[in-house]
Design a protein around this motif. Structure first.
Motif, short mmCIF file in Angstrom:
data_model
loop_
_atom_site.label_atom_id
_atom_site.label_comp_id
_atom_site.label_asym_id
_atom_site.label_seq_id
_atom_site.Cartn_x
_atom_site.Cartn_y
_atom_site.Cartn_z
N ARG A 75 0.94 -1.29 0.03
CA ARG A 75 -0.12 -0.04 -0.08
C ARG A 75 0.90 1.17 -0.15
N GLU A 76 1.98 1.33 0.81
CA GLU A 76 2.88 2.48 0.83
C GLU A 76 3.43 2.84 -0.47
N ARG A 77 3.97 1.49 -1.30
CA ARG A 77 4.57 1.71 -2.51
C ARG A 77 3.71 2.24 -3.50
N ALA A 78 2.55 1.96 -3.58
CA ALA A 78 1.51 2.11 -4.50
C ALA A 78 1.21 3.87 -4.30
N ARG A 79 1.24 4.23 -3.07
CA ARG A 79 0.93 5.48 -2.58
C ARG A 79 2.35 6.36 -3.12
N VAL A 80 3.58 5.73 -2.95
CA VAL A 80 4.72 6.62 -3.36
C VAL A 80 4.62 6.88 -4.90
N GLU A 81 4.49 5.66 -5.45
CA GLU A 81 4.27 5.68 -7.26
C GLU A 81 3.51 6.72 -7.33
N LYS A 82 2.29 6.92 -6.89
CA LYS A 82 1.26 7.74 -7.22
C LYS A 82 1.68 9.26 -7.07
N LEU A 83 2.55 9.40 -5.67
CA LEU A 83 2.86 10.63 -5.56
C LEU A 83 4.06 11.06 -6.59
N VAL A 84 4.82 10.22 -6.98
CA VAL A 84 5.75 10.35 -7.76
C VAL A 84 5.16 10.78 -9.14
N GLY A 85 4.22 10.14 -9.54
CA GLY A 85 3.70 10.29 -10.89
C GLY A 85 3.10 11.80 -10.75
N GLU A 86 2.53 12.24 -9.75
CA GLU A 86 1.86 13.56 -9.94
C GLU A 86 3.16 14.55 -9.95
#
Length: 318
Positions: A274-285
């Protein structure tokens, strides 16, 4: 038009021979001359005369007289001091009316060389005066004005074939003066003359020229004053360099810490799914906000900082 080249190496051989500057004179030229008939030479590299040491010399002259004659040349109705201005000043301070002199027919180049050599042989020579004296010798060797010396030396450093005779003169002259190579002089001490006035003044008062070169890189006088005080308090060259590094505020330290963490795989491996998915989303933004070009450059900078070498295809895939 370049001036006629001067045999600097040959003249230095005469000046620095067994009898020093007296190689240029004969004993029968010795005479006494009124201090009022003498004037300083415009070729004097020395810009300051310490008042306390001048007073000590004046006291010695009152007791023993002027033991070493001055070297002078005729200049109109007066005589110009080629070597010995400090003795002349001390003699006037001691209220001595006449001093021993050698009168010699010297042209401007010989007078400039003699004055430079006498200053280079002083024990209390400061680095600023040393550079000015050596610049004068280089100007004589190359037959150019002093203000053109450093630019010409930089050319000869890259393309010595442009003036092999001048390079040979420089090699011999600098070897005769102190054993220092002119190339090393250009890369190091020559930079002193480009320093701000407050830093050059500090050198004259005893600041190590290597510390001065660090401090002189600052534009603001207040920042330089701070580092000059640190140097006076005993700071080393490395300590001064460290003091130049920006003092990061909390926000900047936080930003750099996050960027560094994103570039470290072991940090990311500790995250759950879940944390990795959150990081990937923030990096994308962030990538959308900053633009891909800026992000790619940031990735390269992080890789370099952490010693990571990634193939271009891998980086593009990521």
């Amino acid at each position: 038009m370049a001036r006629k080249r001067f045999d600097a190496a040959g003249t230095l051989d005469a000046l620095l021979g067994p009898s020093g500057i007296t190689q240029l004179i004969n004993r029968d030229q010795l005479s006494m001359m009124s201090v009022h008939d003498l004037s300083p030479t415009p070729y004097q590299p020395r810009t300051t005369f310490d008042e306390s040491t001048l007073a000590d010399l004046a006291e010695s002259i009152r007791v023993n007289g002027v033991l070493q004659p001055l070297l002078v040349r005729r200049a109109g109705t007066r005589y110009e001091i080629v070597a010995g201005e400090r003795r002349w000043r001390a003699a006037k301070l001691a209220e001595v009316e006449a001093v021993p002199v050698y009168v010699r027919d010297l042209d401007d180049q010989q007078a400039a060389a003699a004055s430079a050599v006498e200053n280079l042989m002083r024990e209390d020579l400061n680095p600023v005066e040393e550079v000015e004296a050596k610049r004068r010798i280089a100007a004589l060797a190359l037959g150019i004005p002093e203000d053109e010396v450093f630019s010409r030396l930089r050319v000869l450093l890259d393309r010595p074939e442009e003036d092999p005779e001048g390079v040979a003169q420089l090699d011999q002259a600098f070897q005769r003066l102190s054993g220092e190579k002119w190339q090393s002089f250009l890369k190091n001490k020559a930079r002193i003359l480009n320093l701000p006035g407050d830093v050059k003044q500090a050198i004259k008062q005893g600041l190590d020229y290597r510390k001065a070169l660090v401090i002189g890189g600052l534009d603001g006088p207040e920042e330089r004053a701070h580092l000059l005080q640190l140097a006076e308090d005993g700071a080393t060259v490395q300590m001064l360099r460290d003091a130049l590094k920006p003092d990061l505020n909390a926000q900047e330290r936080r930003r750099r810490s996050v960027i560094r963490s994103l570039g470290q795989q072991r940090v990311l491996n500790r995250l759950n799914a879940r944390e990795r998915a959150r990081v990937e989303k923030l990096v994308g933004e962030l990538e959308q906000i900053l633009g891909r070009g800026h992000v790619g450059k940031a990735e390269a900078d992080v890789d370099q900082e952490n010693g990571v070498s990634r193939p271009e295809s891998k980086r593009a895939k990521d």
